[in-house]
Design a protein around this motif. Structure first.
Motif, PDB file in Angstrom:
ATOM      1  N   TYR A   1       4.519   4.259  -4.621  1.00 35.51           N
ATOM      2  CA  TYR A   1       3.784   3.618  -3.531  1.00 35.51           C
ATOM      3  C   TYR A   1       3.172   4.652  -2.582  1.00 35.51           C
ATOM      4  O   TYR A   1       1.996   4.577  -2.257  1.00 35.51           O
ATOM      5  N   THR A   2       3.969   5.603  -2.164  1.00 37.38           N
ATOM      6  CA  THR A   2       3.486   6.593  -1.188  1.00 37.38           C
ATOM      7  C   THR A   2       2.493   7.579  -1.798  1.00 37.38           C
ATOM      8  O   THR A   2       1.664   8.128  -1.082  1.00 37.38           O
ATOM      9  N   SER A   3       2.563   7.811  -3.104  1.00 35.15           N
ATOM     10  CA  SER A   3       1.645   8.768  -3.731  1.00 35.15           C
ATOM     11  C   SER A   3       0.364   8.117  -4.270  1.00 35.15           C
ATOM     12  O   SER A   3      -0.549   8.819  -4.684  1.00 35.15           O
ATOM     13  N   ALA A   4       0.270   6.797  -4.240  1.00 37.08           N
ATOM     14  CA  ALA A   4      -0.914   6.105  -4.761  1.00 37.08           C
ATOM     15  C   ALA A   4      -2.098   6.282  -3.820  1.00 37.08           C
ATOM     16  O   ALA A   4      -1.937   6.468  -2.615  1.00 37.08           O
ATOM     17  N   ASN A   5      -3.287   6.244  -4.397  1.00 40.97           N
ATOM     18  CA  ASN A   5      -4.508   6.289  -3.589  1.00 40.97           C
ATOM     19  C   ASN A   5      -4.547   5.056  -2.686  1.00 40.97           C
ATOM     20  O   ASN A   5      -4.194   3.954  -3.134  1.00 40.97           O
ATOM     21  N   PRO A   6      -4.991   5.201  -1.454  1.00 36.37           N
ATOM     22  CA  PRO A   6      -5.005   4.063  -0.519  1.00 36.37           C
ATOM     23  C   PRO A   6      -5.799   2.854  -1.019  1.00 36.37           C
ATOM     24  O   PRO A   6      -5.437   1.723  -0.721  1.00 36.37           O
ATOM     25  N   ASN A   7      -6.853   3.091  -1.775  1.00 34.04           N
ATOM     26  CA  ASN A   7      -7.627   1.951  -2.270  1.00 34.04           C
ATOM     27  C   ASN A   7      -6.866   1.147  -3.325  1.00 34.04           C
ATOM     28  O   ASN A   7      -7.188  -0.005  -3.580  1.00 34.04           O
ATOM     29  N   ASN A   8      -5.825   1.723  -3.926  1.00 32.50           N
ATOM     30  CA  ASN A   8      -5.026   1.016  -4.933  1.00 32.50           C
ATOM     31  C   ASN A   8      -3.861   0.255  -4.316  1.00 32.50           C
ATOM     32  O   ASN A   8      -3.061  -0.330  -5.038  1.00 32.50           O
TER      33      ASN A   8
END
Length: 184
Positions: free
Chosen positions: A38-45
């Protein structure tokens, strides 16, 4: 109009047989999203859905009052599929993560979770129709898993701090304030 008809048909099938772990208990959904993913995902995802102290929905940090069930489901489905290739929505359904959280206990949290699950069921039904010419619930466990892993993985992270005993700031989402608030 065809979209609304398919949405209605999948909702009818969802209501009539709801629970795989929440669907039918025959094929458990094993996928779990970790806090690191969750924390490493791109913000748009990321689509973060939080129920605030007043019981109102915050979607990506913006209050969404007066949103109907259909509008909510269309927004979530649009986020997952991103047919217009919008840079603020998920790059693909495989990369999309939906995080759910709540400040306190609210009935609307369970309702939002149910709506998100219905959107996933609709997406799985659509993919199943294309690949196997039948709805998702009629598939065996092996084919269901293929639909989930290859097309629409169930990437849901429940940020419910009361289920897990964590220190403040150790995970994304709602900070634990269970002892600070007394319901009247």
């Amino acid at each position: 109009m065809k979209f609304f008809l398919m949405l209605f048909m999948s909702l009818v099938s969802a209501v009539s047989s709801f629970s795989q772990t929440w669907l039918d208990d025959s094929c458990p959904i094993e996928e779990k999203i970790s806090n690191e993913e969750y924390t490493s995902a791109n913000p748009n995802n990321l689509l973060t859905l939080i129920i605030d102290q007043e019981g109102k929905l915050l979607m990506k940090g913006k209050r969404k009052e007066g949103m109907s069930e259909i509008q909510f489901k269309e927004t979530v489905y649009d986020f997952l599929t991103n047919p217009s290739k919008d840079k603020s929505k998920a790059d693909s359904p495989k990369q999309a993560i939906i995080a759910l959280g709540s400040y306190g206990k609210h009935d609307s949290y369970d309702l939002i979770l149910k709506y998100v699950r219905e959107v996933y069921l609709y997406a799985w039904d659509t993919a199943s129709q294309e690949k196997y010419e039948t709805i998702y619930i009629n598939l065996d466990c092996k084919k269901r898993k293929k639909v989930r892993t290859k097309d629409f993985p169930y990437n849901i992270l429940e940020l419910d701090s009361e289920k897990e005993d964590k220190k403040p700031g150790s995970a994304p989402g709602v900070p634990p304030f269970s002892a600070d608030v007394i319901d009247n």
